[in-house]
Design a protein around this motif. Structure first.
Motif, PDB file in Angstrom:
ATOM      1  N   PRO A 248       3.685  -5.730   4.655  1.00 33.72           N
ATOM      2  CA  PRO A 248       3.433  -4.291   5.066  1.00 33.72           C
ATOM      3  C   PRO A 248       2.591  -5.189   6.243  1.00 33.72           C
ATOM      4  N   PHE A 251      -1.922  -2.419   5.538  1.00 30.41           N
ATOM      5  CA  PHE A 251      -1.851  -0.789   4.679  1.00 30.41           C
ATOM      6  C   PHE A 251      -3.497  -0.756   4.538  1.00 30.41           C
ATOM      7  N   ASP A 255      -4.409   4.503   5.316  1.00 29.14           N
ATOM      8  CA  ASP A 255      -3.096   4.785   5.083  1.00 29.14           C
ATOM      9  C   ASP A 255      -3.181   4.876   3.408  1.00 29.14           C
ATOM     10  N   VAL A 259      -1.633   8.139   2.056  1.00 37.02           N
ATOM     11  CA  VAL A 259      -0.851   8.640   1.455  1.00 37.02           C
ATOM     12  C   VAL A 259      -0.523   9.786  -0.228  1.00 37.02           C
ATOM     13  N   GLY A 338       3.401   2.948  -0.537  1.00 34.42           N
ATOM     14  CA  GLY A 338       2.915   3.226   0.489  1.00 34.42           C
ATOM     15  C   GLY A 338       3.161   1.640   1.278  1.00 34.42           C
ATOM     16  N   TYR A 339       2.529   0.691   0.208  1.00 30.64           N
ATOM     17  CA  TYR A 339       2.342  -0.610   0.233  1.00 30.64           C
ATOM     18  C   TYR A 339       3.843  -1.165   0.989  1.00 30.64           C
ATOM     19  N   SER A 342       5.213   0.482   3.798  1.00 30.02           N
ATOM     20  CA  SER A 342       4.494   1.284   5.376  1.00 30.02           C
ATOM     21  C   SER A 342       5.210   0.692   6.477  1.00 30.02           C
ATOM     22  N   GLY A 346       5.759   4.279   7.337  1.00 33.42           N
ATOM     23  CA  GLY A 346       4.310   4.967   7.352  1.00 33.42           C
ATOM     24  C   GLY A 346       3.588   5.423   6.162  1.00 33.42           C
ATOM     25  N   THR A 347       2.479   6.680   6.444  1.00 35.59           N
ATOM     26  CA  THR A 347       2.069   7.025   5.579  1.00 35.59           C
ATOM     27  C   THR A 347       3.070   8.623   5.230  1.00 35.59           C
TER      28      THR A 347
END
Length: 603
Positions: A248, A251, A255, A259, A338-339, A342, A346-347
């Motif tokens: 990403p 992040f 963020d 999440v 998420g990492y 992202s 996104g989240t």
């Protein structure tokens, strides 16, 4: 406790209805999940993943390619085997996933009994696990269900062997547990977060005494840590050696908080009450995303706090460690997702339930350890309040599952594919088609293997693409064959000589400029020629930057017969700007009248 500091696990007395309860849970889960899956069909990237295996050799190039941004070698092997043994056999894939899920349910039951003995209230937890709506979305979809089901089964098998090894079992159990962890991570990289359960169980429940004594006792069972460490390192090397995940741009801590917060409120809390109840889906997506109402999120938090307080009051700080197992692994898992995702998710992670697939398993384990206590067993097993609450949560879980299934069952893919295969079989193998994309609701537009030719290859049905028929057929949105034509977006802009246009004579190249093409797409190229003899040449197409676009549907080699042949080729995604015809035959002679860039449509 044994002299080496290892706790010898106690096995409670068997219950008269223990095996009957297990059979009821397994049969009930088989009927429930089997019904949901069998009424559905391939969706999302399922058909594209299968099509990727069609005609490919089982080599390193195929196995090492990313699969949806994940390490995909084991799953690609499964797709390859499915394509060779039973292409488009949805029933077979359902049977495989269902068998894996039932094996996981059985292993979870056995794990709880290894840890706590055969307690009557365990059947209540297993009943809730069997109908958990968190299991339904990922299990129902082939592309997710294959890897996640294998991973869950392997993780539970590893935990069960680990518990037995720590209780004094032979070293081979620790070695097999490590291998199972490696297989689990290979099929679902998110399973790496579940490996932390091994040391957590050892230090929290499988050994006794002070923390130092527990660490020393755990160190004596060193085979587990050596083998599992090797497994994690081996997977990390294989994973990091390829481009399997996103990097990403950013992040941030904010963020990560978004999440974790949404996972806590929309998944962990609502899971205790059979949520999410409500779902949402895009127009062409048959796998819904969780959309729990606010009232459920609030009630979920109340239930979570209440259960934590009650369990701590009964069993002290050990209950907090038990709750940390499901909450910690779940939050860690979604933060890793998420990492890595992202940039395009996104989240927006929590509503995608496949990323929380392991929560039901860890939640049952955490609940069992948090509330277990000899002095409470009889009261818990006979409590009408507890049984009533379990019944309400089970009903809510079934309602959540059914509302998901209602959308999943609307999938038009089977009708489209059946109609397409039947139409082409009826027309015969000589029929010529435009190799257009299938509808978005059958295979998403972001998938590379989403064309009519891919589906026909899966169905083992032959047709011609890229021939010289003036008007090939177009496959409409329902799978029927319709007379087609190319809707013109651009044509030759280079100066032409009338009446020939551009003459190709002898060996060499003929280059023409086409345009303007205002946006990149999977364009079709239609060449209209005039000739007095058969010709052969090689076709290449360049974009404005001089980068070559791949020529699909029969490839770049062209052979033409007849006086006015028409050549059709699908191009790879891009913006065509130049068309180059190359001949190596001194007798080549033809006129290029048009080089139309456009999209096939029903005439």
């Amino acid at each position: 406790m044994a002299s080496d500091g290892t706790t010898r696990l106690r096995f409670g007395p068997g219950l008269d209805r223990r095996r009957m309860s297990l059979c009821v849970v397994l049969v009930g889960q088989a009927v429930w999940l089997g019904t949901v899956m069998l009424r559905g069909w391939y969706s999302g990237p399922d058909l594209a993943n299968l099509a990727e295996a069609t005609g490919r050799p089982l080599d390193g190039d195929y196995l090492s390619e990313s699969l949806g941004g994940h390490f995909g070698a084991p799953a690609r092997l499964v797709y390859w085997l499915l394509d060779r043994t039973a292409p488009l056999s949805w029933t077979l894939t359902v049977g495989i996933r269902l068998a894996l899920q039932l094996a996981a349910t059985y292993l979870l039951w056995r794990l709880l009994e290894e840890l706590l003995g055969a307690r009557r209230w365990i059947r209540l937890l297993m009943a809730l696990y069997a109908v958990s709506p968190l299991l339904v979305p990922a299990t129902a979809v082939l592309s997710n269900g294959l890897g996640l089901s294998v991973a869950q089964t392997c993780v539970l098998g590893a935990l069960l062997l680990h518990v037995r090894y720590v209780a004094g079992g032979p070293a081979w159990q620790a070695l097999v547990a490590a291998v199972l962890c490696l297989v689990a991570m290979s099929f679902a990289d998110q399973a790496v977060t579940i490996v932390v359960l091994l040391p957590a169980l050892s230090l929290g429940w499988l050994h006794t005494g002070s923390l130092r004594e527990r660490v020393r006792a755990s160190a004596r069972r060193w085979v587990t840590w050596a083998a599992s460490g090797v497994a994690v390192v081996a997977f990390a090397i294989a994973y990091l050696s390829g481009d399997y995940t996103g990097r990403p741009v950013s992040f941030t801590v904010g963020d990560a908080w978004d999440v974790a917060r949404t996972e806590w409120t929309q998944v962990i809390g609502t899971a205790l009450l059979g949520g999410p109840w409500d779902w949402a889906a895009n127009p062409h997506d048959w796998v819904s995303l969780a959309a729990p109402p606010t009232v459920l999120e609030v009630l979920g938090q109340v239930a979570l706090v209440a259960m934590v307080v009650v369990s701590v009051a009964r069993n002290g700080r050990a209950a907090l460690l038990a709750w940390a197992l499901p909450i910690g692994t779940t939050l860690l898992g979604v933060l890793l997702v998420g990492y890595g995702r992202s940039d395009y998710l996104g989240t927006f992670i929590a509503p995608i339930y496949r990323y929380s697939f392991f929560l039901p398993m860890t939640l049952v384990l955490g609940l069992a350890l948090a509330f277990a206590g000899e002095e409470h067993d009889d009261a818990m097993a006979s409590s009408r309040t507890l049984r009533g609450a379990v019944a309400l949560v089970a009903i809510a879980s079934l309602v959540s599952g059914l509302t998901f299934a209602d959308r999943f069952w609307q999938n038009p893919s089977k009708d489209y594919v059946d109609t397409l295969l039947a139409s082409v079989r009826k027309a015969g193998p000589a029929v010529e088609l435009y190799d257009t994309s299938v509808p978005e609701g059958v295979i998403p537009g972001i998938e590379p293997n989403r064309f009519v030719s891919d589906v026909l290859a899966l169905g083992r049905v032959e047709a011609r693409f890229g021939g010289t028929t003036a008007a090939p057929f177009v496959v409409d949105a329902a799978g029927h064959l319709r007379p087609g034509t190319v809707y013109e977006v651009a044509d030759i802009t280079s100066p032409q000589e009338q009446p020939c246009g551009f003459r190709a004579q002898g060996t060499g190249t003929t280059t023409v400029t086409v345009g303007p093409v205002d946006r990149p797409a999977d364009w079709y190229l239609e060449l209209q020629l005039y000739q007095t003899r058969a010709n052969a040449f090689t076709l290449s197409v360049l974009d404005a930057g001089g980068h070559e676009l791949a020529v699909r549907a029969s490839g770049p080699s062209v052979q033409t017969i007849g006086q006015s042949p028409v050549v059709h080729r699908r191009l790879s995604f891009g913006t065509p700007a130049k068309v180059v015809l190359t001949s190596t035959d001194a007798d080549t002679s033809f006129c290029l009248l048009h080089a139309i860039v456009g999209a096939p449509v029903v005439k």
